[in-house]
Design a protein around this motif. Structure first.
Motif, PDB file in Angstrom:
ATOM      1  N   PRO A  18      56.743   4.408  43.336  1.00 17.62           N
ATOM      2  CA  PRO A  18      57.593   5.275  42.502  1.00 17.62           C
ATOM      3  C   PRO A  18      56.975   5.533  41.127  1.00 17.62           C
ATOM      4  O   PRO A  18      57.107   6.631  40.576  1.00 17.62           O
ATOM      5  N   MET A  19      56.272   4.542  40.590  1.00 15.51           N
ATOM      6  CA  MET A  19      55.647   4.736  39.283  1.00 15.51           C
ATOM      7  C   MET A  19      54.552   5.796  39.351  1.00 15.51           C
ATOM      8  O   MET A  19      54.410   6.614  38.445  1.00 15.51           O
ATOM      9  N   MET A  20      53.785   5.793  40.424  1.00 16.78           N
ATOM     10  CA  MET A  20      52.745   6.802  40.590  1.00 16.78           C
ATOM     11  C   MET A  20      53.359   8.185  40.777  1.00 16.78           C
ATOM     12  O   MET A  20      52.816   9.184  40.296  1.00 16.78           O
ATOM     13  N   ALA A  21      54.486   8.257  41.471  1.00 13.52           N
ATOM     14  CA  ALA A  21      55.163   9.540  41.652  1.00 13.52           C
ATOM     15  C   ALA A  21      55.648  10.079  40.307  1.00 13.52           C
ATOM     16  O   ALA A  21      55.506  11.276  40.009  1.00 13.52           O
ATOM     17  N   MET A  26      54.909  13.732  35.649  1.00 15.55           N
ATOM     18  CA  MET A  26      54.686  13.920  34.215  1.00 15.55           C
ATOM     19  C   MET A  26      53.417  14.733  33.964  1.00 15.55           C
ATOM     20  O   MET A  26      53.401  15.635  33.124  1.00 15.55           O
ATOM     21  N   LEU A  27      52.358  14.442  34.693  1.00 12.16           N
ATOM     22  CA  LEU A  27      51.123  15.201  34.538  1.00 12.16           C
ATOM     23  C   LEU A  27      51.318  16.661  34.935  1.00 12.16           C
ATOM     24  O   LEU A  27      50.823  17.569  34.266  1.00 12.16           O
ATOM     25  N   HIS A  28      52.048  16.873  36.016  1.00 11.13           N
ATOM     26  CA  HIS A  28      52.313  18.245  36.462  1.00 11.13           C
ATOM     27  C   HIS A  28      53.105  19.010  35.407  1.00 11.13           C
ATOM     28  O   HIS A  28      52.769  20.153  35.069  1.00 11.13           O
ATOM     29  N   LEU A  30      53.274  18.375  32.202  1.00 13.45           N
ATOM     30  CA  LEU A  30      52.444  18.541  31.012  1.00 13.45           C
ATOM     31  C   LEU A  30      51.472  19.703  31.195  1.00 13.45           C
ATOM     32  O   LEU A  30      51.324  20.539  30.303  1.00 13.45           O
ATOM     33  N   ARG A  31      50.825  19.760  32.355  1.00  7.52           N
ATOM     34  CA  ARG A  31      49.905  20.870  32.619  1.00  7.52           C
ATOM     35  C   ARG A  31      50.640  22.202  32.626  1.00  7.52           C
ATOM     36  O   ARG A  31      50.128  23.213  32.140  1.00  7.52           O
ATOM     37  N   ARG A  32      51.827  22.215  33.177  1.00  2.00           N
ATOM     38  CA  ARG A  32      52.599  23.455  33.227  1.00  2.00           C
ATOM     39  C   ARG A  32      52.991  23.904  31.825  1.00  2.00           C
ATOM     40  O   ARG A  32      52.905  25.081  31.495  1.00  2.00           O
ATOM     41  N   SER A  33      53.378  22.960  30.958  1.00  5.21           N
ATOM     42  CA  SER A  33      53.769  23.335  29.601  1.00  5.21           C
ATOM     43  C   SER A  33      52.569  23.755  28.769  1.00  5.21           C
ATOM     44  O   SER A  33      52.675  24.620  27.912  1.00  5.21           O
ATOM     45  N   ILE A  34      51.399  23.170  29.020  1.00  2.00           N
ATOM     46  CA  ILE A  34      50.193  23.575  28.298  1.00  2.00           C
ATOM     47  C   ILE A  34      49.756  24.960  28.751  1.00  2.00           C
ATOM     48  O   ILE A  34      49.287  25.768  27.949  1.00  2.00           O
ATOM     49  N   ALA A  35      49.907  25.239  30.018  1.00  4.34           N
ATOM     50  CA  ALA A  35      49.484  26.525  30.557  1.00  4.34           C
ATOM     51  C   ALA A  35      50.387  27.667  30.115  1.00  4.34           C
ATOM     52  O   ALA A  35      49.994  28.833  30.198  1.00  4.34           O
ATOM     53  N   GLN A  36      51.576  27.358  29.636  1.00  2.37           N
ATOM     54  CA  GLN A  36      52.497  28.394  29.195  1.00  2.37           C
ATOM     55  C   GLN A  36      51.899  29.120  28.005  1.00  2.37           C
ATOM     56  O   GLN A  36      51.297  28.519  27.130  1.00  2.37           O
ATOM     57  N   SER A  37      52.081  30.420  27.953  1.00  2.00           N
ATOM     58  CA  SER A  37      51.569  31.184  26.819  1.00  2.00           C
ATOM     59  C   SER A  37      52.454  30.924  25.604  1.00  2.00           C
ATOM     60  O   SER A  37      53.646  30.644  25.739  1.00  2.00           O
ATOM     61  N   PRO A  38      51.905  31.045  24.395  1.00  2.00           N
ATOM     62  CA  PRO A  38      52.712  30.831  23.198  1.00  2.00           C
ATOM     63  C   PRO A  38      53.841  31.834  23.071  1.00  2.00           C
ATOM     64  O   PRO A  38      54.842  31.558  22.431  1.00  2.00           O
ATOM     65  N   ASP A  39      53.696  33.026  23.679  1.00  2.00           N
ATOM     66  CA  ASP A  39      54.759  34.022  23.602  1.00  2.00           C
ATOM     67  C   ASP A  39      55.998  33.578  24.371  1.00  2.00           C
ATOM     68  O   ASP A  39      57.109  33.966  24.021  1.00  2.00           O
ATOM     69  N   ALA A  40      55.801  32.777  25.400  1.00  2.00           N
ATOM     70  CA  ALA A  40      56.931  32.371  26.228  1.00  2.00           C
ATOM     71  C   ALA A  40      57.725  31.233  25.596  1.00  2.00           C
ATOM     72  O   ALA A  40      58.834  30.951  26.000  1.00  2.00           O
ATOM     73  N   LEU A  41      57.139  30.563  24.587  1.00  2.00           N
ATOM     74  CA  LEU A  41      57.838  29.453  23.948  1.00  2.00           C
ATOM     75  C   LEU A  41      58.909  29.980  23.014  1.00  2.00           C
ATOM     76  O   LEU A  41      58.760  31.031  22.395  1.00  2.00           O
ATOM     77  N   PRO A  42      60.016  29.245  22.855  1.00  2.00           N
ATOM     78  CA  PRO A  42      61.053  29.701  21.939  1.00  2.00           C
ATOM     79  C   PRO A  42      60.563  29.574  20.501  1.00  2.00           C
ATOM     80  O   PRO A  42      59.720  28.746  20.192  1.00  2.00           O
ATOM     81  N   PRO A  43      61.093  30.396  19.569  1.00  2.00           N
ATOM     82  CA  PRO A  43      60.666  30.296  18.177  1.00  2.00           C
ATOM     83  C   PRO A  43      61.049  28.945  17.597  1.00  2.00           C
ATOM     84  O   PRO A  43      62.094  28.385  17.909  1.00  2.00           O
TER      85      PRO A  43
END
Length: 123
Positions: A18-21, A26-28, A30-43
């Motif tokens: 379960p810890m590995m899951a 968490m890694l998934h 994090l990668r998804r939030s980093i890949a988001q464009s700055p325009d899509a983030l709320p002000p």
């Protein structure tokens, strides 16, 4: 019916799975939030509709002053005085060397200009 012996490897596998899951999730994310464009983030801090631009500018200046004061406080509190003196000495030495080079360049320029005037008068 087969019996289950509580082997230490089985126990560690039961705990680690379960810890590995969770780590993979968490890694998934994090990668998804980093890949988001700055325009899509709320002000970060939306401006208030009724606020005056002069008040906003004054608030920004106060924030800058507070940040500068905090930086100075951190420098005073966390940097040893001997290190500050060392940096100050090195900076002063560099500035003196720069000043000497500028003086030499100025003297050379004046000398060249004087020689050019003498040559121009001789013609």
């Amino acid at each position: 019916m087969p019996s289950f012996s509580p082997d230490p490897q089985w126990i560690s596998a039961a705990v680690e799975t379960p810890m590995m899951a969770v780590l993979a999730w968490m890694l998934h994310s994090l990668r998804r939030s980093i890949a988001q464009s700055p325009d899509a983030l709320p002000p970060a801090a939306p401006c208030q509709p009724g606020s005056d631009p002069a008040q906003q500018h004054a608030a920004l200046e106060r924030t800058r002053d507070d940040l500068a004061a905090f930086k100075l406080e951190v420098a005073r509190t966390y940097v040893p005085l001997s290190l500050i003196r060392d940096v100050d000495g090195r900076l002063t030495a560099h500035l003196i060397r720069i000043e000497q080079k500028l003086d030499e360049a100025t003297r050379a320029a004046h000398s060249t200009a004087a020689q050019m005037r003498v040559l121009a008068e001789d013609r």
